[in-house]
Motif scaffolding. Structure first.
Motif, PDB file in Angstrom:
ATOM      1  N   HIS B 295      48.839  41.072  45.061  1.00 48.46           N
ATOM      2  CA  HIS B 295      50.223  41.259  45.481  1.00 48.46           C
ATOM      3  C   HIS B 295      50.521  42.747  45.673  1.00 48.46           C
ATOM      4  CE1 HIS B 295      54.446  40.645  45.900  1.00 48.46           C
ATOM      5  NE2 HIS B 295      54.755  41.190  44.754  1.00 48.46           N
ATOM      6  N   ALA B 353      48.581  27.158  34.935  1.00 47.98           N
ATOM      7  CA  ALA B 353      49.433  28.037  35.732  1.00 47.98           C
ATOM      8  C   ALA B 353      50.884  27.680  35.427  1.00 47.98           C
ATOM      9  CB  ALA B 353      49.139  27.865  37.211  1.00 47.98           C
ATOM     10  N   VAL B 366      50.681  35.974  41.608  1.00 53.61           N
ATOM     11  CA  VAL B 366      49.510  35.386  42.269  1.00 53.61           C
ATOM     12  C   VAL B 366      49.922  35.067  43.705  1.00 53.61           C
ATOM     13  CG1 VAL B 366      47.667  33.671  42.102  1.00 53.61           C
ATOM     14  CG2 VAL B 366      48.966  34.273  40.064  1.00 53.61           C
ATOM     15  N   SER B 368      49.549  33.271  47.271  1.00 55.26           N
ATOM     16  CA  SER B 368      49.042  31.995  47.778  1.00 55.26           C
ATOM     17  C   SER B 368      47.933  32.215  48.784  1.00 55.26           C
ATOM     18  CB  SER B 368      50.179  31.234  48.448  1.00 55.26           C
ATOM     19  OG  SER B 368      49.662  30.111  49.149  1.00 55.26           O
ATOM     20  N   PHE B 437      45.902  28.524  45.038  1.00 57.48           N
ATOM     21  CA  PHE B 437      45.978  29.860  44.451  1.00 57.48           C
ATOM     22  C   PHE B 437      44.640  30.158  43.786  1.00 57.48           C
ATOM     23  CE2 PHE B 437      50.267  28.508  45.009  1.00 57.48           C
ATOM     24  CZ  PHE B 437      51.003  29.671  45.267  1.00 57.48           C
ATOM     25  N   ALA B 439      42.117  31.927  41.152  1.00 58.01           N
ATOM     26  CA  ALA B 439      42.341  32.351  39.769  1.00 58.01           C
ATOM     27  C   ALA B 439      41.105  32.962  39.108  1.00 58.01           C
ATOM     28  CB  ALA B 439      42.846  31.172  38.945  1.00 58.01           C
TER      29      ALA B 439
END
Lengths: 85, 560
Positions: B295, B353, B366, B368, B437, B439
């Motif tokens: 991000h 999550a 997080v 997408s 997403f 991880a």
């Protein structure tokens, strides 16, 4: 005009602090920085920007290569020869 | 799915017209601009195809292309397709990059390559590297340019027979990912549909053509969609990242992409004076892909370039890998890739999550990766292989029409990766609101600037340095937001008597040897005594455990 030693010192401080983030690492004047795996080729532009801001020297981008920018000595000489022009 | 490539009658007609549309603008390492029309491309490719046929290289045979970023490389890629041969593209290594030459040799053996095309000046070296492999070295030079071929004959046979993508595996051996023509056609079609390609679109790419993003997204998708693509020399972009923005402006680029670290590289090192007059408002899709999306990197990019007309809704992201040809998921068009905030610790340790407000001290953003492309299915499973519900972290499995056929020369690995008809990605992720997403990774893979690096490859190289104890070296990546990618860390066990002084000389030797063998720069090399490195109960290297130990004990502190 700045001496070669002074230019080298500024370059060395910058690379140690801002690229390596290891102020204790001793970079030798002829140590290969990129081909020696110390910094990656993405950092060449970072050095070029520093050189431009610190010494007012623009290195043409065809010369921003591993061959031309691999050691402190090479970069310092490059800076000085551009300044002499 | 067939028909993704241009229909033949149209091409032959184009051959007869002098105003053939522009297919590619290629900017080479020196910055020279080459405009390549469709007929120019196909005419030269037909000559390459004719040359290959004369060398009796044809249907389904493997050809390595070891060429610089140049029009020739494009001619040879299409020439292979026309001759029915299956190419693999490699960057041309420098004389002392011994590891890169070795990888080419290994690939030649693995995929039983019958020919390797390179520049005349590299022929001697390549010949000696490929000795005994049965792979012939062919010149890329003038031999084929003079060929008098019936271009139409080859053009009419243009269909993609397949491609082999070489990618780094976790075991230290590179993997040869075999893609069928059918998988590539399906992918190219789905990508074009997903991007809603229009006649006035222009793709701008600055990744190397040896990278799947560049080849399938930057070459084959635009070509089959009849839109032009600008292919910038990757080394030119690395040196002067503003060139990407300049080309987007100059050519009216509407679609582009970079790995996450490239977003940071552009934002930090595109200089104001290089940005004068640049307008990015035509750019409708800017994809962050090829490595985990941060991000903070998206924000940095947006802040830096919004004053030049970059629109927030252009920010897109995707998830994919060579085994799926390229992307498996992609975010919506005309809408910025969504960002959710989840509880960091619960995500890392509990596999859950849990969405929390942005202001929560444990909140981590997080980004997408979007929804599956047309014809693609994603499933999240636990260790036993059972599907998990929304919001639970597990391994990402993919099923699609563009999945690879096999890892050449490694049947066991293929079986494992494609068990049950699903590709087991080795990546962790979760689904939330129908979007994927990312991880983290199950596999110990390091990704730097979109390049996959196997820790074992680095460990093996380091252990070759005299004084380093073999098998007692560990390599791992540590994410670093300031560069938008991972920093590579190497920990080596050494004997006290082999070190002189501070150990700097040894560190230097290790770095230089690893760089020569793998081309990877190591951000930090630490020398440790026997017993420091953590192992699993089975005696295997526990890389994540060592990473945690490094971060807590010696990150940027001097060696003991």
């Amino acid at each position: 005009m700045e001496s070669k030693a002074a230019v080298q010192r500024k370059l060395k401080d910058f690379i140690q602090k801002d690229i390596l983030r290891d102020p204790d690492y001793r970079i030798e004047p002829d140590e290969p920085l990129i081909s020696g795996g110390l910094i990656d080729s993405f950092s060449i532009v970072q050095i070029a920007v520093f050189v431009e801001e610190t010494f007012g020297v623009v290195i043409p981008d065809t010369e921003l290569t591993v061959e031309e920018m691999d050691t402190l000595n090479q970069i310092a000489e490059r800076v000085l020869s551009e300044k002499r022009r | 799915m067939r028909g993704a490539l241009p229909n033949l009658n149209r091409i032959e007609k184009e051959e007869n017209t002098s105003s053939s549309p522009l297919s590619f603008v290629l900017i080479d390492d020196a910055g020279d601009v080459h405009r390549i029309s469709r007929s120019n491309l196909l005419g030269n490719a037909a000559k390459c195809a004719g040359f290959l046929r004369e060398e009796e290289i044809g249907y389904s045979q493997h050809v390595l292309l070891i060429l610089p970023h140049s029009p020739e490389l494009l001619y040879w890629i299409f020439g292979c397709f026309m001759a029915g041969a299956v190419p693999s593209v490699f960057s041309s290594p420098g004389g002392n990059e011994s590891g890169a030459w070795e990888r080419i040799r290994n690939a030649a053996v693995r995929i039983k390559a019958i020919g390797a095309v390179t520049k005349p000046e590299s022929m001697h070296r390549l010949k000696s590297e490929l000795k005994g492999t049965g792979c012939r070295v062919l010149p890329s030079g003038n031999e084929w340019l003079g060929m008098d071929v019936n271009a139409g004959r080859y053009v009419s046979e243009l269909k993609i027979p397949g491609y082999v993508q070489i990618t780094s595996g976790t075991t230290g051996k590179s993997k040869a990912v075999v893609l069928s023509g059918k998988a590539i056609d399906a992918y190219v079609y789905n990508m074009a549909t997903g991007l809603k390609i229009r006649a006035n679109d222009v793709v701008v790419n600055c990744l190397p053509l040896s990278h799947d993003f560049a080849l399938f997204g930057g070459v084959l998708m635009p070509f089959s969609s009849n839109i032009p693509a600008v292919l910038i020399s990757p080394s030119k972009w690395v040196r002067r990242p503003a060139v990407l923005l300049r080309m987007i402006h100059d050519y009216g680029g509407t679609i582009s992409w970079l790995p996450n670290s490239g977003f940071v590289h552009c934002a930090r090192f595109a200089l104001d004076r290089e940005m004068t007059g640049i307008d990015l408002s035509r750019l409708r899709v800017m994809i962050n892909g090829a490595e985990p999306v941060l991000h903070s990197s998206n924000q940095l990019f947006l802040q830096r370039f919004s004053e030049y007309g970059l629109r927030e809704e252009a920010l897109a992201s995707g998830y994919g890998m060579a085994e799926n040809t390229l992307a498996a998921t992609f975010t919506s068009l005309e809408k910025r890739a969504s960002v959710i905030f989840v509880h960091g610790r619960k995500l890392a340790t509990g596999g859950i999550a849990a969405v929390v407000p942005e202001t929560n001290p444990d909140a981590v953003p997080v980004v997408s990766c979007g929804k599956p492309l047309r014809g693609t299915k994603i499933r999240i499973v636990n260790r036993e292989g059972h599907p998990l519900p929304e919001g639970r972290v597990g391994e990402i499995l993919i099923r699609s029409m563009s999945l690879f056929s096999e890892y050449a020369g490694d049947h066991a690995l293929t079986e494992k990766a494609l068990a049950g008809g699903w590709f087991h990605s080795g990546d962790l992720g979760f689904i939330m609101g129908n979007e994927l997403f990312f991880a983290g990774r199950i596999k110990d893979l390091i990704i730097v600037g979109g390049r996959n690096i196997a820790p074992m490859e680095l460990e093996k190289a380091a252990a070759e340095v005299s004084g380093v104890r073999p098998g007692q070296v560990v390599a791992f990546g540590v994410p670093d937001e300031s560069i938008g990618t991972e920093r590579v860390i190497l920990i080596c066990t050494v004997r006290k008597r082999d070190i002189t002084g501070t150990g700097d000389d040894m560190v230097r030797m290790i770095r230089q040897h690893v760089a020569r063998k793998t081309g990877v720069a190591i951000a930090d090399v630490k020398l440790v005594r026997k017993g420091w490195i953590e192992r699993t109960v089975n005696g295997k290297l526990a890389r994540s455990k060592n990473r945690e130990k490094y971060l807590s004990q010696m990150n940027r502190e001097s060696t003991d």
